[in-house]
Design a protein around this motif. Structure first.
Motif, PDB file in Angstrom:
ATOM      1  N   THR A  54       0.840  -1.200   0.000  1.00 47.76           N
ATOM      2  CA  THR A  54       0.000   0.000   0.000  1.00 47.76           C
ATOM      3  C   THR A  54       0.876   1.251   0.000  1.00 47.76           C
ATOM      4  OG1 THR A  54      -1.674  -1.243   1.175  1.00 47.76           O
ATOM      5  CG2 THR A  54      -1.943   1.135   1.136  1.00 47.76           C
ATOM      6  N   ARG A 103      -2.217   5.123   7.449  1.00 47.59           N
ATOM      7  CA  ARG A 103      -2.619   3.810   7.975  1.00 47.59           C
ATOM      8  C   ARG A 103      -2.423   3.826   9.475  1.00 47.59           C
ATOM      9  NH1 ARG A 103      -0.609  -1.892   5.662  1.00 47.59           N
ATOM     10  NH2 ARG A 103      -2.314  -1.390   4.231  1.00 47.59           N
ATOM     11  N   HIS A 131     -10.463  -0.582   4.273  1.00 52.77           N
ATOM     12  CA  HIS A 131      -9.247  -0.387   3.469  1.00 52.77           C
ATOM     13  C   HIS A 131      -9.715  -0.105   2.036  1.00 52.77           C
ATOM     14  CE1 HIS A 131      -5.321  -0.665   1.864  1.00 52.77           C
ATOM     15  NE2 HIS A 131      -4.910  -1.804   2.394  1.00 52.77           N
ATOM     16  N   GLN A 134      -7.628  -0.792  -1.196  1.00 56.71           N
ATOM     17  CA  GLN A 134      -7.465  -2.201  -1.576  1.00 56.71           C
ATOM     18  C   GLN A 134      -8.701  -2.646  -2.350  1.00 56.71           C
ATOM     19  OE1 GLN A 134      -4.660  -4.207  -1.173  1.00 56.71           O
ATOM     20  NE2 GLN A 134      -5.794  -5.547  -2.570  1.00 56.71           N
ATOM     21  N   ARG A 164      -9.749  -6.205   7.172  1.00 52.36           N
ATOM     22  CA  ARG A 164     -10.409  -4.956   6.719  1.00 52.36           C
ATOM     23  C   ARG A 164     -10.629  -4.952   5.207  1.00 52.36           C
ATOM     24  NH1 ARG A 164      -5.193  -1.698   8.958  1.00 52.36           N
ATOM     25  NH2 ARG A 164      -3.631  -2.558   7.540  1.00 52.36           N
ATOM     26  N   ARG A 227      -5.003 -13.511   4.934  1.00 51.63           N
ATOM     27  CA  ARG A 227      -4.088 -13.888   6.018  1.00 51.63           C
ATOM     28  C   ARG A 227      -4.830 -13.772   7.352  1.00 51.63           C
ATOM     29  NH1 ARG A 227      -0.890 -10.315   9.295  1.00 51.63           N
ATOM     30  NH2 ARG A 227      -1.896  -8.517   8.334  1.00 51.63           N
ATOM     31  N   GLN A 229      -5.044 -12.361  10.747  1.00 51.24           N
ATOM     32  CA  GLN A 229      -4.453 -11.063  11.141  1.00 51.24           C
ATOM     33  C   GLN A 229      -3.861 -11.134  12.551  1.00 51.24           C
ATOM     34  OE1 GLN A 229      -5.230  -7.943   8.825  1.00 51.24           O
ATOM     35  NE2 GLN A 229      -5.052  -9.809   7.611  1.00 51.24           N
ATOM     36  N   PRO A 265      -5.029  -9.913  -0.981  1.00 50.05           N
ATOM     37  CA  PRO A 265      -4.485  -8.544  -0.884  1.00 50.05           C
ATOM     38  C   PRO A 265      -2.980  -8.558  -0.614  1.00 50.05           C
ATOM     39  CG  PRO A 265      -5.741  -9.106   1.101  1.00 50.05           C
ATOM     40  CD  PRO A 265      -5.949 -10.233   0.121  1.00 50.05           C
ATOM     41  N   LEU A 266      -2.474  -9.680  -0.122  1.00 52.13           N
ATOM     42  CA  LEU A 266      -1.082  -9.854   0.273  1.00 52.13           C
ATOM     43  C   LEU A 266      -0.776  -8.930   1.476  1.00 52.13           C
ATOM     44  CD1 LEU A 266       0.647 -10.088  -3.239  1.00 52.13           C
ATOM     45  CD2 LEU A 266      -0.136 -11.989  -1.787  1.00 52.13           C
TER      46      LEU A 266
END
Ligand code: NCD
Length: 308
Positions: A54, A103, A131, A134, A164, A227, A229, A265-266
């Motif tokens: 990002t 962020r 987000h 994204q 998110r 992932r 989180q 989103p990686l």
């Protein structure tokens, strides 16, 4: 003129989203034409939480538009470490820059920041909340690779509670025609009630929840892996128990459609086996690249360098 901010995807109308996709495609096809568009403009990136894609894609986007960037990648090097309030940091940065991308680990931080800023604030992730850029990236990827965003069954898999990117994308997909959603997660990590309430308010949007990726995968057009989180868990034991709930591998993909698109989103941890990277259905690295073009379009339009 009122300052435009992007705090949640809802801040953009469907027409504005379309305009951004059109502009991002023009930029992607002929980047040289846009390389002076934001000359003399300054982007401040304020990252109170880690980021690779990002932050770097925003900075790359601004540099490729001829603008410049300043900011910090970790709060320890800013006056936040001395106890400065977010409001004061924002008021100060707004004196120097033309656009703020921020962020924060705190839900609502970007909204708060926008109240103290007379330059546009873009939310690059506020805790487990939203987000929006994204989502722009995800939708632009779908549009580029499929041609349109409609008639899709989209599976979200992994940490749907704290993710998110999932909240922003699921919410935004309800605005497109004939979308079905499948929320694939262990019960503890299922999609929050407030997102379900928002989805339920929209007529005609169907969804169901399951904990079985195996059962769901065959019916999907898009599989959005996420992932677990780690940073949002209150205790490590729960994280360790849940972190490998789903691992997508070539064997699992045998039941999937040939036309499936796999997004993420990686960053990836374990949830997609690296053997999947060679599968033509894996689109997550293309997605990262599309993210830069859509951010170029967003920056240019927020700075009034083009109209969308
Ligand atoms: C996501 C994020 O920060 O929410 N990453 C990103 O911006 N591409 C997803 C994640 O960290 O898991």
């Amino acid at each position: 003129m009122e300052t435009r901010h992007l705090i949640e995807p809802e801040n953009l109308s469907l027409d504005e989203l379309d305009g951004l996709f059109v502009l991002a495609e023009r930029i992607k096809n002929d980047p040289a034409r846009f390389k002076e568009l934001c000359r003399g403009k300054l982007l401040a990136s304020l990252f109170f939480e880690p980021s690779t894609r990002t932050r770097l894609s925003f900075e790359a986007a601004m540099l490729r538009l001829g603008g410049s960037c300043l900011g910090f990648a970790e709060p320890g090097s800013s006056s936040t470490a001395k106890g400065e309030s977010l409001a004061d940091t924002i008021r100060t940065v707004a004196c120097y820059a033309d656009l703020i991308v921020m962020r924060s680990p705190k839900e609502g931080a970007a909204l708060l920041a926008s109240r103290y800023s007379d330059i546009p604030v873009v939310n690059a992730g506020d805790g487990g909340h939203h987000h929006p850029t994204q989502t722009l990236t995800d939708l632009f990827t779908i549009k580029q690779l499929r041609g349109n965003i409609e008639n899709l069954t989209v599976g979200f898999c992994g940490d749907l509670k704290f993710g998110r990117t999932v909240h922003s994308l699921a919410h935004t997909l309800t605005r497109y025609p004939n979308i079905k959603m499948v929320f694939i997660a262990p019960p503890e990590l299922q999609i929050p009630d407030y997102i379900k309430r928002e989805i339920n308010r929209i007529e005609g949007v169907e969804y169901y929840e399951t904990d079985s990726l195996d059962k769901a995968v065959g019916g999907l057009d898009i599989l959005y892996m996420t992932r677990v989180q780690k940073e949002r868990f209150f205790n490590e034991e729960d994280y360790i128990r849940l972190k490998d709930s789903y691992i997508l591998n070539t064997e699992k993909l045998e039941q999937a459609k040939k036309s499936l698109m796999i997004l993420h989103p990686l960053p990836r941890v374990n949830e997609i086996d690296i053997e999947v990277d060679a599968d033509p259905r894996a689109a997550y690295f293309k997605q990262a690249k599309f993210g830069m073009f859509i951010r170029m379009a967003l920056i240019a339009s927020l700075l009034g360098a083009v109209s969308c």
